[in-house]
Design a protein around this motif. Structure first.
Motif, mmCIF file in Angstrom:
data_model
loop_
_atom_site.group_PDB
_atom_site.id
_atom_site.type_symbol
_atom_site.label_atom_id
_atom_site.label_comp_id
_atom_site.label_asym_id
_atom_site.label_seq_id
_atom_site.Cartn_x
_atom_site.Cartn_y
_atom_site.Cartn_z
ATOM 1 N N ARG A 56 -9.209 31.015 -7.818
ATOM 2 C CA ARG A 56 -10.644 30.802 -7.674
ATOM 3 C C ARG A 56 -10.826 29.423 -7.047
ATOM 4 O O ARG A 56 -10.378 28.419 -7.597
ATOM 5 N N VAL A 57 -11.479 29.366 -5.906
ATOM 6 C CA VAL A 57 -11.694 28.105 -5.189
ATOM 7 C C VAL A 57 -13.001 27.484 -5.686
ATOM 8 O O VAL A 57 -14.027 28.161 -5.783
ATOM 9 N N SER A 58 -12.955 26.194 -5.985
ATOM 10 C CA SER A 58 -14.126 25.463 -6.476
ATOM 11 C C SER A 58 -14.569 24.423 -5.448
ATOM 12 O O SER A 58 -13.863 24.165 -4.464
ATOM 13 N N GLU A 59 -15.718 23.815 -5.705
ATOM 14 C CA GLU A 59 -16.191 22.726 -4.834
ATOM 15 C C GLU A 59 -15.163 21.603 -4.801
ATOM 16 O O GLU A 59 -14.923 21.003 -3.757
ATOM 17 N N ARG A 60 -14.561 21.311 -5.939
ATOM 18 C CA ARG A 60 -13.550 20.256 -6.016
ATOM 19 C C ARG A 60 -12.355 20.595 -5.131
ATOM 20 O O ARG A 60 -11.806 19.736 -4.469
ATOM 21 N N ASP A 61 -11.955 21.873 -5.097
ATOM 22 C CA ASP A 61 -10.838 22.296 -4.245
ATOM 23 C C ASP A 61 -11.162 22.039 -2.770
ATOM 24 O O ASP A 61 -10.311 21.560 -2.019
ATOM 25 N N ILE A 62 -12.375 22.364 -2.371
ATOM 26 C CA ILE A 62 -12.795 22.131 -0.979
ATOM 27 C C ILE A 62 -12.823 20.635 -0.687
ATOM 28 O O ILE A 62 -12.320 20.179 0.347
ATOM 29 N N ALA A 63 -13.395 19.851 -1.593
ATOM 30 C CA ALA A 63 -13.438 18.396 -1.417
ATOM 31 C C ALA A 63 -12.031 17.824 -1.315
ATOM 32 O O ALA A 63 -11.760 16.957 -0.470
ATOM 33 N N ASN A 64 -11.115 18.315 -2.147
ATOM 34 C CA ASN A 64 -9.723 17.848 -2.089
ATOM 35 C C ASN A 64 -9.074 18.201 -0.761
ATOM 36 O O ASN A 64 -8.261 17.432 -0.234
ATOM 37 N N GLN A 65 -9.409 19.358 -0.225
ATOM 38 C CA GLN A 65 -8.862 19.760 1.064
ATOM 39 C C GLN A 65 -9.325 18.793 2.161
ATOM 40 O O GLN A 65 -8.526 18.349 2.985
ATOM 41 N N PHE A 66 -10.607 18.430 2.146
ATOM 42 C CA PHE A 66 -11.123 17.468 3.128
ATOM 43 C C PHE A 66 -10.460 16.108 2.945
ATOM 44 O O PHE A 66 -10.131 15.441 3.926
ATOM 45 N N GLN A 67 -10.262 15.713 1.712
ATOM 46 C CA GLN A 67 -9.579 14.443 1.414
ATOM 47 C C GLN A 67 -8.159 14.469 1.976
ATOM 48 O O GLN A 67 -7.734 13.531 2.660
ATOM 49 N N LYS A 68 -7.443 15.542 1.720
ATOM 50 C CA LYS A 68 -6.067 15.681 2.192
ATOM 51 C C LYS A 68 -5.973 15.612 3.713
ATOM 52 O O LYS A 68 -5.029 15.070 4.271
ATOM 53 N N PHE A 69 -6.985 16.167 4.388
ATOM 54 C CA PHE A 69 -6.974 16.202 5.853
ATOM 55 C C PHE A 69 -7.560 14.929 6.479
ATOM 56 O O PHE A 69 -7.711 14.847 7.693
ATOM 57 N N GLY A 70 -7.925 13.947 5.656
ATOM 58 C CA GLY A 70 -8.383 12.661 6.175
ATOM 59 C C GLY A 70 -9.889 12.523 6.321
ATOM 60 O O GLY A 70 -10.362 11.612 6.994
ATOM 61 N N TYR A 71 -10.664 13.376 5.687
ATOM 62 C CA TYR A 71 -12.123 13.331 5.812
ATOM 63 C C TYR A 71 -12.791 13.117 4.459
ATOM 64 O O TYR A 71 -13.926 13.535 4.243
ATOM 65 N N GLY A 72 -12.116 12.465 3.548
ATOM 66 C CA GLY A 72 -12.638 12.266 2.206
ATOM 67 C C GLY A 72 -13.968 11.548 2.162
ATOM 68 O O GLY A 72 -14.834 11.864 1.352
ATOM 69 N N GLU A 73 -14.154 10.566 3.056
ATOM 70 C CA GLU A 73 -15.393 9.792 3.048
ATOM 71 C C GLU A 73 -16.582 10.608 3.570
ATOM 72 O O GLU A 73 -17.727 10.258 3.334
ATOM 73 N N LYS A 74 -16.320 11.702 4.256
ATOM 74 C CA LYS A 74 -17.406 12.511 4.836
ATOM 75 C C LYS A 74 -17.794 13.697 3.972
ATOM 76 O O LYS A 74 -18.818 14.322 4.205
ATOM 77 N N VAL A 75 -16.997 13.993 2.956
ATOM 78 C CA VAL A 75 -17.216 15.210 2.180
ATOM 79 C C VAL A 75 -18.533 15.171 1.396
ATOM 80 O O VAL A 75 -19.144 16.203 1.163
ATOM 81 N N GLU A 76 -19.008 13.980 1.027
ATOM 82 C CA GLU A 76 -20.263 13.927 0.267
ATOM 83 C C GLU A 76 -21.476 14.324 1.106
ATOM 84 O O GLU A 76 -22.511 14.684 0.558
ATOM 85 N N LYS A 77 -21.352 14.318 2.428
ATOM 86 C CA LYS A 77 -22.449 14.730 3.310
ATOM 87 C C LYS A 77 -22.394 16.226 3.637
ATOM 88 O O LYS A 77 -23.261 16.732 4.336
ATOM 89 N N ILE A 78 -21.375 16.895 3.150
ATOM 90 C CA ILE A 78 -21.166 18.306 3.474
ATOM 91 C C ILE A 78 -21.667 19.179 2.331
ATOM 92 O O ILE A 78 -21.304 18.961 1.171
#
Length: 138
Positions: A56-78
């Motif tokens: 089961r994929v959660s919002e945290r999982d998606i945020a972690n994926q963005f963090q892992k790919f180098g976009y952690g600072e932008k995830v709060e705007k998504i």
């Protein structure tokens, strides 16, 4: 065409760096807003008859994926949209009504499999009204 609202469909696996990179590039280029959608199977995360279950994929999982790919600072705007549905294409079609572009990853199939069965992205393209961008994965 100028895209203002871009929707990125993610499957929640770790092989989506390329599709996330492309979504971030286009969002920046057009000054667009980005939303991410993931469709969870209603049975995801539940034990079922001693068989492995879909995660089961959660919002945290998606945020972690963005963090892992180098976009952690932008995830709060998504905006992250999670939907439970057994029919991926129909669920995506309902969500895309408010978007100018859908971006999703594409896993190539063998010729035989492609002949026998439509891919997920083909089923989605048959149902949506906005343009769709497929980013090759794998």
């Amino acid at each position: 065409m100028r895209y203002k609202n871009i929707l990125l469909s993610l499957n929640g696996r770790n092989d989506e760096q390329r599709v996330v990179d492309e979504a971030m590039r286009l969002t920046s280029f057009f000054g667009a807003t980005l939303s991410v959608v993931h469709i969870n199977d209603p049975g995801a995360g539940k034990a079922h008859m001693l068989m492995d279950t879909l995660p089961r994929v959660s919002e945290r999982d998606i945020a972690n994926q963005f963090q892992k790919f180098g976009y952690g600072e932008k995830v709060e705007k998504i905006k992250i949209i999670l939907i439970d549905s057994e029919t991926y294409a129909k669920a995506i079609a309902r969500v895309t009504k408010d978007f100018d572009l859908l971006i999703m990853g594409h896993h190539p199939k063998s010729r035989i499999l492609a002949f026998l069965k439509d891919s997920t992205d083909e089923r989605v393209a048959d149902r949506i009204q906005c343009p769709i961008m497929l980013v090759p994965l794998g």
